[in-house]
Design an enzyme around this catalytic site. Structure first.
Site, PDB file in Angstrom:
ATOM      1  N   ASP A 169       9.590   5.395   3.095  1.00 28.84           N
ATOM      2  CA  ASP A 169       8.565   5.834   3.411  1.00 28.84           C
ATOM      3  C   ASP A 169       9.983   5.195   4.742  1.00 28.84           C
ATOM      4  O   ASP A 169      10.799   5.094   4.859  1.00 28.84           O
ATOM      5  CB  ASP A 169       7.439   4.755   4.174  1.00 28.84           C
ATOM      6  CG  ASP A 169       6.137   4.933   2.919  1.00 28.84           C
ATOM      7  OD1 ASP A 169       6.303   5.753   2.074  1.00 28.84           O
ATOM      8  OD2 ASP A 169       5.840   3.906   3.091  1.00 28.84           O
TER       9      ASP A 169
HETATM   10  N1  URA Z   1       5.769   1.879  -1.894  1.00 32.88           N
HETATM   11  C1  URA Z   1       5.456   2.113  -0.559  1.00 32.88           C
HETATM   12  O1  URA Z   1       4.541   1.684   0.116  1.00 32.88           O
HETATM   13  N2  URA Z   1       6.031   2.268   0.294  1.00 32.88           N
HETATM   14  C2  URA Z   1       8.053   2.940  -0.017  1.00 32.88           C
HETATM   15  O2  URA Z   1       8.345   3.128   0.058  1.00 32.88           O
HETATM   16  C3  URA Z   1       8.143   2.884  -1.820  1.00 32.88           C
HETATM   17  C4  URA Z   1       6.941   2.734  -2.000  1.00 32.88           C
END
Ligand code: URA
Length: 246
Positions: free
Chosen positions: A109
């Site tokens: 993310d």
């Molecule tokens: N899980 C999440 O919620 N975000 C990420 O970036 C990776 C795994």
């Protein structure tokens, strides 16, 4: 471009970043390129990219088809090759690495930090991302609220996410528990926002998330946020070995 193929000299030099075909034609025409000790003036001659000794301005080139980079992804940056609005991880690469046209293997993310593999090796990326392979991914996270033994059990048994999907069993380790808890969690799949949604399913919120491991690959603690380095031969071999059928 395989090891067993002869390739045009300009294509070989373009792949490793010596410029456009047009620029390379000029470099070659100017007599700056040497193949096995002989000046070559034609950019379309065929060479063995791995076997021939090719020099540009007296410097021997080292040919390779693929590149493998480990980045400590900073927050605020998108795991993509381009984006209309935000900065992307590719923007952090030097031209000598960008020329290989690497892409991120999977996504973190925008606000997530940590280990991101970048490569132009589509086969490896496919193997690592294949849902059938269950490649483990480990995250360090800070969680608002107290993370308990009960949560560990729920994670172990698989959790029903907001869309009704039941996650595979995962391993949750509580490093410290309190108003803000610190944990490490290993998952074997990669659903959208998975860690955040898993904690949401037990009524908790992830406030900081960092990936520290992917398969056999560990985030190099020497890398500051936004920095990256090439993988060692051992790390590359470990990634391929991890994907061999057992
Ligand atoms: N899980 C999440 O919620 N975000 C990420 O970036 C990776 C795994």
């Amino acid at each position: 471009m395989g090891e067993k193929e002869r390739q045009r000299l300009d294509k070989v030099l373009a792949h490793i970043g010596y410029g456009t075909r047009k620029e390379i034609k000029q470099i070659v025409k100017a007599g700056r390129v040497n193949v096995n000790g002989q000046v070559v003036k034609q950019a379309d001659v065929h060479v063995w990219p791995y076997k021939d000794s090719i020099e540009v301005d007296g410097k021997q080139i080292i040919y390779r088809e693929y590149i493998y980079l480990m980045m400590n992804k900073p927050p605020g940056c998108i795991s993509a090759t381009e984006d209309a609005v935000d900065k992307v991880v590719i923007d952090l690469l030097a031209p000598e690495h960008k020329t290989f046209e690497p892409f991120p293997v999977g996504r973190l993310d925008k606000d997530t930090e940590g280990l991101l593999l970048l490569t132009n090796d589509g086969k490896l990326a496919h193997m690592l991302l294949s849902p059938k392979k269950h490649v483990p991914k480990t995250y360090f996270a800070q969680i608002a609220g107290e993370v308990t033994e009960k949560d560990c059990e729920v994670f172990r048994n698989g959790i029903i996410l907001d869309d009704g999907y039941r996650t595979l069993p995962s391993e949750l380790i509580v490093l410290s528990s309190g108003l803000c808890s610190e944990i490490e969690v290993t998952i074997y799949e990669g659903k959208f926002h998975q860690i955040k949604r898993m904690f949401a399913a037990v009524g908790k919120r992830v406030v900081y998330l960092k990936r520290v491991k992917m398969g056999p690959l560990k985030l190099d603690i020497q890398l500051d946020l936004g920095q990256y380095r090439e993988l060692s031969n051992e790390e590359i071999a470990a990634l391929f070995n991890a994907n061999k059928p057992k």
